[in-house]
Design a protein around this motif. Sequence first.
Motif, PDB file in Angstrom:
ATOM      1  N   ALA A  24       0.831  -1.204   0.000  1.00 14.16           N
ATOM      2  CA  ALA A  24       0.000   0.000   0.000  1.00 14.16           C
ATOM      3  C   ALA A  24       0.865   1.254   0.000  1.00 14.16           C
ATOM      4  CB  ALA A  24      -0.945  -0.001   1.193  1.00 14.16           C
ATOM      5  N   ILE A  25       1.954   1.240   0.757  1.00 20.13           N
ATOM      6  CA  ILE A  25       2.877   2.383   0.773  1.00 20.13           C
ATOM      7  C   ILE A  25       3.509   2.540  -0.607  1.00 20.13           C
ATOM      8  CG2 ILE A  25       5.066   3.257   1.693  1.00 20.13           C
ATOM      9  CD1 ILE A  25       4.227   1.992   4.388  1.00 20.13           C
ATOM     10  N   TYR A  26       3.949   1.430  -1.204  1.00 21.53           N
ATOM     11  CA  TYR A  26       4.541   1.471  -2.541  1.00 21.53           C
ATOM     12  C   TYR A  26       3.533   2.034  -3.546  1.00 21.53           C
ATOM     13  CZ  TYR A  26       6.508  -0.012  -6.959  1.00 21.53           C
ATOM     14  OH  TYR A  26       6.997  -0.022  -8.237  1.00 21.53           O
ATOM     15  N   ALA A  27       2.287   1.567  -3.477  1.00 20.95           N
ATOM     16  CA  ALA A  27       1.251   2.033  -4.401  1.00 20.95           C
ATOM     17  C   ALA A  27       0.996   3.525  -4.226  1.00 20.95           C
ATOM     18  CB  ALA A  27      -0.036   1.241  -4.198  1.00 20.95           C
ATOM     19  N   ALA A  28       0.982   4.000  -2.983  1.00 22.95           N
ATOM     20  CA  ALA A  28       0.748   5.424  -2.724  1.00 22.95           C
ATOM     21  C   ALA A  28       1.887   6.274  -3.273  1.00 22.95           C
ATOM     22  CB  ALA A  28       0.579   5.667  -1.225  1.00 22.95           C
ATOM     23  N   VAL A  29       3.115   5.826  -3.095  1.00 22.23           N
ATOM     24  CA  VAL A  29       4.264   6.569  -3.604  1.00 22.23           C
ATOM     25  C   VAL A  29       4.257   6.559  -5.137  1.00 22.23           C
ATOM     26  CG1 VAL A  29       6.796   6.616  -3.748  1.00 22.23           C
ATOM     27  CG2 VAL A  29       5.666   6.242  -1.543  1.00 22.23           C
ATOM     28  N   ALA A  30       3.946   5.400  -5.732  1.00 21.87           N
ATOM     29  CA  ALA A  30       3.881   5.311  -7.192  1.00 21.87           C
ATOM     30  C   ALA A  30       2.783   6.216  -7.740  1.00 21.87           C
ATOM     31  CB  ALA A  30       3.643   3.867  -7.624  1.00 21.87           C
ATOM     32  N   LEU A  31       1.615   6.199  -7.106  1.00 18.24           N
ATOM     33  CA  LEU A  31       0.512   7.048  -7.538  1.00 18.24           C
ATOM     34  C   LEU A  31       0.918   8.517  -7.484  1.00 18.24           C
ATOM     35  CD1 LEU A  31      -2.430   7.522  -8.387  1.00 18.24           C
ATOM     36  CD2 LEU A  31      -3.017   7.449  -5.952  1.00 18.24           C
ATOM     37  N   GLN A  32       1.561   8.899  -6.390  1.00 16.00           N
ATOM     38  CA  GLN A  32       2.002  10.284  -6.252  1.00 16.00           C
ATOM     39  C   GLN A  32       2.968  10.642  -7.371  1.00 16.00           C
ATOM     40  OE1 GLN A  32       3.470  11.379  -2.413  1.00 16.00           O
ATOM     41  NE2 GLN A  32       4.332  13.282  -3.156  1.00 16.00           N
TER      42      GLN A  32
END
Length: 111
Positions: A24-32
């Motif tokens: 989830a952290i990886y996905a949030a950083v990628a989305l950003q």
Amino acid sequence: FKQQSVRALKEQEGAAREWLSDSAIYAAVALQHFLEADIRDLGLEQAQRLNIDTFTEDGVNQQMIMDVTRSKYRINGQAFSLMDELEREGEGNSRAAPTPAPRIQSFRKNV
């Protein structure tokens, strides 16, 4: 902005890990990251942009229209999901037959 975001994530890492998984952290950083790239592109001439997306006359991304049947979206408070619609209609459980093209086109137009 990117350095500030990474720094803020590192400062809040302990708190974030309490309620977010690594994925989830990886996905949030990628989305950003992807959002920042798209926002940067908005102010550039097409030849200078990182992507070559095209848009309708209404400003809707053509790739989003092509992909809209594969995911769930909420636009101006309204939810759109072809899979949810098919399941409600009793057609969503069958993977054997593809969704008819007119149905897909109609869904894309409604979004």
